[in-house]
Write a protein that holds these residues in place. Structure first.
Motif, mmCIF file in Angstrom:
data_model
loop_
_atom_site.group_PDB
_atom_site.id
_atom_site.type_symbol
_atom_site.label_atom_id
_atom_site.label_comp_id
_atom_site.label_asym_id
_atom_site.label_seq_id
_atom_site.Cartn_x
_atom_site.Cartn_y
_atom_site.Cartn_z
ATOM 1 N N GLU A 1 -63.993 -59.248 -45.586
ATOM 2 C CA GLU A 1 -65.275 -58.663 -45.193
ATOM 3 C C GLU A 1 -66.007 -59.567 -44.204
ATOM 4 O O GLU A 1 -66.621 -59.090 -43.246
ATOM 5 N N ILE A 2 -65.945 -60.860 -44.421
ATOM 6 C CA ILE A 2 -66.598 -61.811 -43.510
ATOM 7 C C ILE A 2 -65.969 -61.727 -42.131
ATOM 8 O O ILE A 2 -66.671 -61.731 -41.113
ATOM 9 N N SER A 3 -64.642 -61.640 -42.063
ATOM 10 C CA SER A 3 -63.977 -61.573 -40.758
ATOM 11 C C SER A 3 -64.327 -60.276 -40.023
ATOM 12 O O SER A 3 -64.556 -60.295 -38.813
ATOM 13 N N THR A 4 -64.392 -59.153 -40.744
ATOM 14 C CA THR A 4 -64.775 -57.906 -40.075
ATOM 15 C C THR A 4 -66.232 -57.942 -39.623
ATOM 16 O O THR A 4 -66.563 -57.431 -38.555
ATOM 17 N N ASP A 5 -67.093 -58.560 -40.419
ATOM 18 C CA ASP A 5 -68.500 -58.687 -40.020
ATOM 19 C C ASP A 5 -68.636 -59.579 -38.788
ATOM 20 O O ASP A 5 -69.455 -59.299 -37.902
ATOM 21 N N LYS A 6 -67.845 -60.655 -38.714
ATOM 22 C CA LYS A 6 -67.892 -61.525 -37.538
ATOM 23 C C LYS A 6 -67.447 -60.782 -36.290
ATOM 24 O O LYS A 6 -68.033 -60.948 -35.220
ATOM 25 N N GLU A 7 -66.407 -59.943 -36.430
ATOM 26 C CA GLU A 7 -65.945 -59.150 -35.289
ATOM 27 C C GLU A 7 -67.033 -58.180 -34.837
ATOM 28 O O GLU A 7 -67.259 -58.009 -33.634
#
Length: 87
Positions: free
Chosen positions: A38-44
């Motif tokens: 979830e953190i990686s998708t939010d960063k993207e």
């Protein structure tokens, strides 16, 4: 024999306690993996919103915003319409 049974079931470092703790560790590791994804998708998504074109696209899709000289048509499919009990 009594000592083995005591150590296996009743002691503070018993096999049952270790089994419960291992299950809790696996559950928490699964949660960690989920939140890292979830953190990686939010960063993207944050990176996409840094660009003005990406921010405009997000505002148009999520909040149905438009420019002054535009018209927006919302197309709803039959299976996406919520029906009331009165109909």
């Amino acid at each position: 024999m009594i000592f083995i049974v005591w150590m296996f079931f009743f002691d503070g470092s018993s096999w049952l306690l270790h089994r419960e703790l291992n299950q809790e560790i696996k559950k928490l590791e699964g949660n960690r993996d989920y939140f890292q994804n979830e953190i990686s998708t939010d960063k993207e998504q944050i990176e996409q919103l840094q660009d003005s074109a990406g921010l405009e696209r997000f505002a148009r899709e999520e909040y149905l915003m438009k420019k002054d000289n535009e018209e927006i048509y919302i197309i709803e499919y039959q299976d996406s319409i919520i029906k009331n009990n009165n109909e």
